[in-house]
Design a protein around this motif. Structure first.
Motif, PDB file in Angstrom:
ATOM      1  N   LEU A   9      40.007  35.896  74.966  1.00 15.64           N
ATOM      2  CA  LEU A   9      40.308  36.507  76.228  1.00 15.64           C
ATOM      3  C   LEU A   9      39.613  37.896  76.369  1.00 15.64           C
ATOM      4  CD1 LEU A   9      44.403  36.252  76.068  1.00 15.64           C
ATOM      5  CD2 LEU A   9      42.714  34.631  76.918  1.00 15.64           C
ATOM      6  N   GLY A  10      38.686  38.165  75.601  1.00 17.47           N
ATOM      7  CA  GLY A  10      38.061  39.544  75.423  1.00 17.47           C
ATOM      8  C   GLY A  10      39.057  40.603  75.341  1.00 17.47           C
ATOM      9  N   ALA A  11      38.434  41.834  75.305  1.00 11.10           N
ATOM     10  CA  ALA A  11      39.207  43.250  75.128  1.00 11.10           C
ATOM     11  C   ALA A  11      39.953  43.524  76.329  1.00 11.10           C
ATOM     12  CB  ALA A  11      38.013  44.061  74.923  1.00 11.10           C
ATOM     13  N   PRO A  12      41.172  43.872  76.253  1.00 12.30           N
ATOM     14  CA  PRO A  12      41.894  44.161  77.375  1.00 12.30           C
ATOM     15  C   PRO A  12      41.497  45.539  77.970  1.00 12.30           C
ATOM     16  CG  PRO A  12      43.333  44.028  75.370  1.00 12.30           C
ATOM     17  CD  PRO A  12      42.209  44.072  74.849  1.00 12.30           C
ATOM     18  N   ARG A  13      41.874  45.455  79.289  1.00  8.93           N
ATOM     19  CA  ARG A  13      41.352  46.481  80.462  1.00  8.93           C
ATOM     20  C   ARG A  13      42.804  47.565  80.370  1.00  8.93           C
ATOM     21  NH1 ARG A  13      38.454  43.633  85.507  1.00  8.93           N
ATOM     22  NH2 ARG A  13      37.457  41.970  84.098  1.00  8.93           N
ATOM     23  N   VAL A  14      42.587  48.622  81.035  1.00 10.55           N
ATOM     24  CA  VAL A  14      43.664  49.645  81.126  1.00 10.55           C
ATOM     25  C   VAL A  14      43.667  49.896  82.476  1.00 10.55           C
ATOM     26  CG1 VAL A  14      44.943  51.986  80.369  1.00 10.55           C
ATOM     27  CG2 VAL A  14      43.626  50.320  78.636  1.00 10.55           C
ATOM     28  N   VAL A  15      44.833  50.133  83.188  1.00 12.89           N
ATOM     29  CA  VAL A  15      45.286  50.663  84.849  1.00 12.89           C
ATOM     30  C   VAL A  15      46.509  51.318  84.194  1.00 12.89           C
ATOM     31  CG1 VAL A  15      46.428  48.674  85.367  1.00 12.89           C
ATOM     32  CG2 VAL A  15      45.182  50.121  86.798  1.00 12.89           C
ATOM     33  N   HIS A  16      46.648  52.457  85.255  1.00 12.45           N
ATOM     34  CA  HIS A  16      47.765  53.245  85.064  1.00 12.45           C
ATOM     35  C   HIS A  16      48.948  52.767  86.267  1.00 12.45           C
ATOM     36  CE1 HIS A  16      45.612  55.795  82.719  1.00 12.45           C
ATOM     37  NE2 HIS A  16      46.818  56.552  82.249  1.00 12.45           N
ATOM     38  N   ALA A  17      49.931  52.225  85.607  1.00 10.02           N
ATOM     39  CA  ALA A  17      51.096  51.647  86.789  1.00 10.02           C
ATOM     40  C   ALA A  17      52.556  52.260  86.162  1.00 10.02           C
ATOM     41  CB  ALA A  17      51.010  50.179  86.539  1.00 10.02           C
ATOM     42  N   LEU A  18      53.080  52.942  87.078  1.00 13.72           N
ATOM     43  CA  LEU A  18      54.428  53.661  86.819  1.00 13.72           C
ATOM     44  C   LEU A  18      54.340  54.589  85.779  1.00 13.72           C
ATOM     45  CD1 LEU A  18      57.409  53.040  88.030  1.00 13.72           C
ATOM     46  CD2 LEU A  18      57.870  52.067  85.874  1.00 13.72           C
ATOM     47  N   GLY A  19      53.148  55.336  86.015  1.00 13.43           N
ATOM     48  CA  GLY A  19      52.782  56.277  85.294  1.00 13.43           C
ATOM     49  C   GLY A  19      52.191  56.075  83.917  1.00 13.43           C
ATOM     50  N   LEU A  20      52.151  54.756  83.199  1.00 13.16           N
ATOM     51  CA  LEU A  20      51.921  54.256  81.894  1.00 13.16           C
ATOM     52  C   LEU A  20      50.417  53.688  82.085  1.00 13.16           C
ATOM     53  CD1 LEU A  20      55.280  52.219  81.581  1.00 13.16           C
ATOM     54  CD2 LEU A  20      54.694  54.637  80.959  1.00 13.16           C
ATOM     55  N   ALA A  21      49.661  53.973  81.093  1.00 10.48           N
ATOM     56  CA  ALA A  21      48.632  53.178  80.599  1.00 10.48           C
ATOM     57  C   ALA A  21      48.870  51.822  80.171  1.00 10.48           C
ATOM     58  CB  ALA A  21      47.794  54.012  79.380  1.00 10.48           C
ATOM     59  N   THR A  22      48.755  50.817  81.162  1.00 14.46           N
ATOM     60  CA  THR A  22      48.902  49.505  81.044  1.00 14.46           C
ATOM     61  C   THR A  22      47.910  48.400  80.749  1.00 14.46           C
ATOM     62  OG1 THR A  22      50.824  49.810  82.568  1.00 14.46           O
ATOM     63  CG2 THR A  22      49.979  47.542  82.429  1.00 14.46           C
ATOM     64  N   ALA A  23      47.975  47.782  79.444  1.00 14.38           N
ATOM     65  CA  ALA A  23      46.941  47.054  78.973  1.00 14.38           C
ATOM     66  C   ALA A  23      46.949  45.763  79.881  1.00 14.38           C
ATOM     67  CB  ALA A  23      46.932  47.013  77.624  1.00 14.38           C
ATOM     68  N   TYR A  24      45.937  45.077  80.272  1.00 13.66           N
ATOM     69  CA  TYR A  24      45.935  43.750  80.731  1.00 13.66           C
ATOM     70  C   TYR A  24      44.546  43.007  80.473  1.00 13.66           C
ATOM     71  CZ  TYR A  24      43.065  45.549  84.463  1.00 13.66           C
ATOM     72  OH  TYR A  24      42.084  45.991  85.566  1.00 13.66           O
ATOM     73  N   VAL A  25      44.580  41.674  80.569  1.00 16.06           N
ATOM     74  CA  VAL A  25      43.294  41.090  80.614  1.00 16.06           C
ATOM     75  C   VAL A  25      43.437  40.124  82.013  1.00 16.06           C
ATOM     76  CG1 VAL A  25      43.164  40.426  78.160  1.00 16.06           C
ATOM     77  CG2 VAL A  25      44.349  38.828  79.648  1.00 16.06           C
ATOM     78  N   ASP A  26      41.949  40.019  82.397  1.00 14.65           N
ATOM     79  CA  ASP A  26      41.560  39.745  84.023  1.00 14.65           C
ATOM     80  C   ASP A  26      40.589  38.731  83.988  1.00 14.65           C
ATOM     81  OD1 ASP A  26      41.155  39.548  86.709  1.00 14.65           O
ATOM     82  OD2 ASP A  26      41.349  41.666  87.055  1.00 14.65           O
ATOM     83  N   LEU A  27      40.856  37.503  83.929  1.00 13.77           N
ATOM     84  CA  LEU A  27      39.710  36.675  83.722  1.00 13.77           C
ATOM     85  C   LEU A  27      39.597  35.719  85.070  1.00 13.77           C
ATOM     86  CD1 LEU A  27      41.101  36.817  80.804  1.00 13.77           C
ATOM     87  CD2 LEU A  27      40.288  34.578  80.467  1.00 13.77           C
ATOM     88  N   GLY A  28      38.515  35.083  85.400  1.00 10.83           N
ATOM     89  CA  GLY A  28      38.051  34.162  86.636  1.00 10.83           C
ATOM     90  C   GLY A  28      37.555  35.250  87.748  1.00 10.83           C
ATOM     91  N   PRO A  29      37.357  34.507  88.811  1.00 11.15           N
ATOM     92  CA  PRO A  29      36.511  35.112  89.909  1.00 11.15           C
ATOM     93  C   PRO A  29      37.385  36.184  90.717  1.00 11.15           C
ATOM     94  CG  PRO A  29      36.542  32.732  90.020  1.00 11.15           C
ATOM     95  CD  PRO A  29      37.465  33.080  88.877  1.00 11.15           C
ATOM     96  N   SER A  30      37.065  37.561  90.571  1.00 13.76           N
ATOM     97  CA  SER A  30      37.793  38.511  91.415  1.00 13.76           C
ATOM     98  C   SER A  30      38.220  37.997  92.633  1.00 13.76           C
ATOM     99  CB  SER A  30      36.935  39.793  91.497  1.00 13.76           C
ATOM    100  OG  SER A  30      35.881  39.579  92.378  1.00 13.76           O
ATOM    101  N   GLU A  31      37.655  37.237  93.586  1.00 18.92           N
ATOM    102  CA  GLU A  31      38.065  36.827  94.915  1.00 18.92           C
ATOM    103  C   GLU A  31      38.936  35.596  94.884  1.00 18.92           C
ATOM    104  OE1 GLU A  31      34.319  34.444  93.944  1.00 18.92           O
ATOM    105  OE2 GLU A  31      34.996  36.618  93.624  1.00 18.92           O
ATOM    106  N   ALA A  32      39.441  34.989  93.814  1.00 22.67           N
ATOM    107  CA  ALA A  32      40.019  33.975  93.649  1.00 22.67           C
ATOM    108  C   ALA A  32      41.606  34.310  93.708  1.00 22.67           C
ATOM    109  CB  ALA A  32      40.004  33.141  92.255  1.00 22.67           C
ATOM    110  N   PRO A  33      42.441  33.281  94.194  1.00 24.68           N
ATOM    111  CA  PRO A  33      43.699  33.546  94.310  1.00 24.68           C
ATOM    112  C   PRO A  33      44.416  34.148  92.937  1.00 24.68           C
ATOM    113  CG  PRO A  33      43.431  31.420  95.226  1.00 24.68           C
ATOM    114  CD  PRO A  33      42.051  32.019  94.554  1.00 24.68           C
ATOM    115  N   PRO A  34      45.129  35.095  93.111  1.00 19.49           N
ATOM    116  CA  PRO A  34      45.524  35.787  91.575  1.00 19.49           C
ATOM    117  C   PRO A  34      46.916  35.148  91.111  1.00 19.49           C
ATOM    118  CG  PRO A  34      46.209  37.110  93.616  1.00 19.49           C
ATOM    119  CD  PRO A  34      45.549  36.093  93.974  1.00 19.49           C
TER     120      PRO A  34
END
Length: 281
Positions: A9-34
């Motif tokens: 899946l590759g290395a997780p990314r990090v975004v801040h949500a609800l004040g928390l550093a949140t790890a996630y993976v994001d695959l596929g075309p960015s413009e595709a339906p999420p």
């Protein structure tokens, strides 16, 4: 049937949500339906390894680590279903995601259902997989006895291999072939990373906000419910209960499968999910 090889899946990314550093993976075309995936109790985004890669060929497939789990921050917090739902809603906002298909398994199903009830404007569809809290009967302490030994050692930070093996055999998978050394290793790692959340959630699942059944008729989204016929954690009758409560919901039961269909029968699960995504507009 032997387990399929793990998919990278590759290395997780990090975004801040609800004040928390949140790890996630994001695959596929960015413009595709999420399509956003929510894991269950004491797990991580790796629960969806066999689903994210195939789905990402046509969709933007995203899986996060919930608050207190995996690579996400582990604050001293309530860890109720409502708290987790607020974290997921903040995550969707942080990534500016709209018209999302939200997929949740077990505890993640209760969280996904709560997001659908409280923030429906961000969602297009809902998928509940062997979800907690959607049956007519509230889960009792006695019904969770299979979890107690694993939870005890998890909270101590020393999950024991024989206990984890028995937990997977008795509570998670219907097929013994799925209880591989890799599955045990992954479960032990996930349990070590979710000690605080596991302790609090083990109690808060008894709170009223975790029992969604009375509120399910308020869900006004196209909904797919997937259940394993041999689920010994939440019986398949819960799936039938939910399908009767949610307007227009469709239930698909995978025969001979336990609590985590997306892992035990990934090809069948992926086919159901993709068909649902293509037919619901």
């Amino acid at each position: 049937m032997p387990a399929p090889p793990s998919q990278p899946l590759g290395a997780p990314r990090v975004v801040h949500a609800l004040g928390l550093a949140t790890a996630y993976v994001d695959l596929g075309p960015s413009e595709a339906p999420p399509v956003v995936f929510i894991h269950g109790y004491g797990a991580s985004h790796l629960s969806w390894r066999e689903n994210l890669v195939p789905l990402s060929r046509r969709y933007r497939a995203i899986a996060l680590d919930l608050a207190g789990h995996g690579g996400t921050a582990k604050p001293l917090a309530s860890y109720t279903v409502t708290y987790y739902a607020r974290h997921v809603a903040a995550f969707l906002e942080a990534l500016d995601l709209e018209q999302v298909t939200l997929v949740g398994v077990s505890l993640g199903g209760a969280i996904a259902g709560t997001v659908a009830l409280r923030w429906p404007e961000r969602l297009a569809r809902l998928v509940l997989v062997d979800a907690a809290g959607v049956g007519r009967k509230k889960q009792s302490w006695a019904s969770r006895r299979r979890f107690v030994p694993a939870l005890f050692w998890q909270v101590l930070g020393r999950p024991r291999r024989p206990v984890i093996r028995r937990f997977l055999e008795e509570a998670i998978f219907a097929s013994p072939a799925r209880v591989t050394e890799e599955a045990i290793d992954e479960t032990i790692s996930a349990h070590r990373q979710s000690r605080l959340a596991a302790l609090f959630t083990g109690v808060t699942l008894m709170f009223p906000d975790a029992h969604l059944y009375p509120r399910l008729p308020q869900i006004q989204l196209p909904t797919l419910i997937v259940w394993g016929s041999e689920d010994r954690t939440f019986p398949v009758s819960d799936g039938y209960d939910a399908a009767r409560q949610i307007p227009g919901a469709r239930l698909e039961v995978l025969e001979g499968v336990g609590h985590v269909p997306m892992q035990e029968a990934p090809e069948a699960f992926n086919a159901l999910l993709e068909a649902f995504l293509q037919e619901s507009v």
